[in-house]
Each structure stands twice: as structure tokens, then as C-alpha cells.
Design an enzyme around this catalytic site. Structure first.
Site, PDB file in Angstrom:
ATOM      1  CB  SER A 142      -5.491   1.710  13.577  1.00 27.80           C
ATOM      2  OG  SER A 142      -6.249   2.857  13.930  1.00 27.80           O
ATOM      3  N   GLY A 200       0.815  -1.209   0.000  1.00 26.11           N
ATOM      4  CA  GLY A 200       0.000   0.000   0.000  1.00 26.11           C
ATOM      5  C   GLY A 200       0.845   1.254   0.000  1.00 26.11           C
ATOM      6  NE  ARG A 202      -4.564   6.066  -1.968  1.00 26.26           N
ATOM      7  CZ  ARG A 202      -5.398   6.127  -0.935  1.00 26.26           C
ATOM      8  NH1 ARG A 202      -5.290   7.114  -0.063  1.00 26.26           N
ATOM      9  NH2 ARG A 202      -6.334   5.212  -0.755  1.00 26.26           N
ATOM     10  CB  ILE A 221      -2.148  10.163  10.171  1.00 27.35           C
ATOM     11  CG1 ILE A 221      -1.628   9.240  11.289  1.00 27.35           C
ATOM     12  CG2 ILE A 221      -1.020  10.595   9.249  1.00 27.35           C
ATOM     13  CD1 ILE A 221      -0.612   9.865  12.215  1.00 27.35           C
ATOM     14  CE1 TYR A 225      -8.401   0.477   8.956  1.00 33.05           C
ATOM     15  CE2 TYR A 225      -8.491   1.758  10.986  1.00 33.05           C
ATOM     16  CZ  TYR A 225      -7.842   1.402   9.822  1.00 33.05           C
ATOM     17  OH  TYR A 225      -6.617   1.958   9.521  1.00 33.05           O
ATOM     18  CB  SER A 226     -12.100  -1.434  15.988  1.00 34.51           C
ATOM     19  OG  SER A 226     -12.362  -0.066  15.856  1.00 34.51           O
ATOM     20  CG  ASN A 278       0.603   1.423   4.807  1.00 29.79           C
ATOM     21  OD1 ASN A 278       0.295   2.062   5.814  1.00 29.79           O
ATOM     22  ND2 ASN A 278       0.241   1.805   3.579  1.00 29.79           N
TER      23      ASN A 278
END
Length: 242
Positions: free
Chosen positions: A139, A12, A15, A185, A152-153, A87
Site C-alpha cells: 500500500s 483474498g 471481492r 482505490i 496497517y502502515s 492480496n
């Protein structure tokens, strides 16, 4: 630190945080392998001091990952991967009661299963070469949860567990495995926040600012250059999760 004799793969890395990490290693002399699901733009490739290798595949596709990495290792002049930074990932946010099961499954499949799909074949090679460093980008929400990000968590918390297990399995072969847990971020998402939302978020961060992709990249370089840290999660969040 100097990484002139090291080969670094960052997934990843077209970018954002992934690209910043790749640039950080490039500045220190490493040979870079960039990865993305779609073709990497020529201007991104041209931004490196040494022309990087590129890989294009969906990490959620185990067969595609295996075939791409197998082809990479078969190259005559390829000596192996010294540092792997996992990533690549996606988000599909929604409160739990409104989340589609397919969206939960997709985010876990990409962020957690996808990381395994890339890591397993490289981990096998690292065991044979008796050295290596793996850095998983988790994260802060994997540590503290977040409204609207149950998928996501869960995936990012799973990465922390994966990190600890790999660290234990790889230690005897001098393979170090660590995780980084970024907080808020600066990104396209933060740029689109309303003034009210931005103010509320900043009030929850003791350092009163959002982090940069370079803040995360600095920690990745540090972890790759240290030879006595393994199984740890370094939180880069300005004090959000204390």
C-alpha cells in the site's frame, strides 16, 4: 499477454482488488485458484470463464494455510502454482494513542505474518520447479505512512522488505518477486466518504481521481508477464506519493 499454461493463486479474491486481479488473469486464459477466509459466493465463481479452484482458510493461521496448500499440491492433476498474488488483508484503524495493542498485533499478524504463511510453502515449491512470480499487494501507506493506520502502515512497509528479500533469494531459480502499492482505490470505504472528505482527498492526488481495482489488476498482469523485473514496488496512486 497469454497465461493459458499458468496457474494463478490470488489470496483474498472474493471481492475488491483481489477479485479484479483474478478476473484479469482469467481473461488471459490462466487457471485460477481463488481464496477467501469464508465461503466464496456461487455467483463469484460463476463469473469466471474457467471454473476456478477455491481455497478457504485464515491466512493468519499458519497451520491452516500449510494444510490447505499441502492438500492442493497432493491433487493428482495439480501441476503447481506459477503465479502467487498475496492480496488478503484487513484494517483496524485508530490513532496511535488510542489503538489497542491487540488491534495492532492482529493487523500485522494478518497482513504480514499471514502473507508469509502462504508464501513460504509455495516459495519452496517454486524453488524446486525453478520458476515463479510472486506479487505482494502492499500500500502507498507503507511508503508514506497515514494518520490512524500505524498498524496497517507497519505491516505494508514490512511487505516491501519481504518482497526485496524474497527477490534476492529466488533470483537464481528464476523466481521474480515484486510488490504493488495502491493508493486511494474506489471501494465501499470511498463510497461512504463525505463530500468534504472526498474533495480533500482528491486535491491531494495529482490525477484528481481515485483509482480502480482494474488499475491495480493491470499492473499485476504486467509484472507476471515480464521476465526481467524483480524486487520492485510499483506505486499505483495517481501521483499521491511522488
Amino acid at each position: 499477454m497469454n497465461f493459458t499454461d499458468k496457474t494463478v493463486l490470488v489470496t483474498g479474491s472474493s471481492r475488491g482488488i483481489g477479485l479484479a486481479i483474478a478476473h484479469a488473469f482469467d481473461k488471459l486464459g490462466a487457471r485460477l485458484i481463488l481464496h477467501a477466509r469464508s465461503a466464496i459466493k456461487p455467483e463469484v465463481i460463476a463469473s469466471f470463464h474457467q471454473e476456478p479452484l477455491t481455497l478457504q482458510f485464515d491466512i493468519a493461521d499458519a497451520k491452516a494455510a500449510e494444510e490447505a496448500l499441502k492438500a492442493l499440491y497432493k491433487q493428482d492433476d495439480f501441476e503447481g502454482i506459477d503465479i502467487l498474488v498475496n492480496n488478503a488483508g484487513i484494517t483496524k484503524d485508530q490513532i496511535t494513542i488510542g489503538m489497542l495493542p491487540a488491534d495492532f498485533a492482529q493487523v500485522v499478524n494478518v497482513n504480514l505474518n499471514g502473507t508469509f504463511n502462504v508464501t513460504q510453502p509455495i516459495f519452496k515449491k517454486m524453488i524446486r520447479q525453478k520458476h515463479g512470480s510472486i506479487i505482494n499487494i502492499s500500500s502507498v501507506v507503507g511508503q508514506m505512512g497515514n494518520v490512524g493506520q500505524v498498524n496497517y502502515s507497519a505491516a505494508k512497509a514490512g511487505l516491501i522488505g519481504m518482497t526485496k528479500t524474497l527477490a534476492k533469494e529466488g533470483a537464481r531459480r528464476q523466481i521474480q518477486v515484486n510488490a504493488i502499492a495502491p493508493g486511494m482505490i474506489v471501494s465501499d470505504m470511498t463510497d461512504q466518504l463525505s463530500d468534504k472528505a472526498r474533495k480533500s482527498l482528491l486535491e491531494s492526488i495529482p490525477l484528481s481521481r481515485f483509482g480502480s481495482a482494474e488499475d491495480v489488476a493491470d499492473v499485476a498482469v504486467f509484472l507476471a508477464g515480464n521476465n526481467y523485473i524483480t524486487g520492485q514496488t510499483i506505486t499505483v496512486d495517481g501521483g499521491l506519493h511522488i
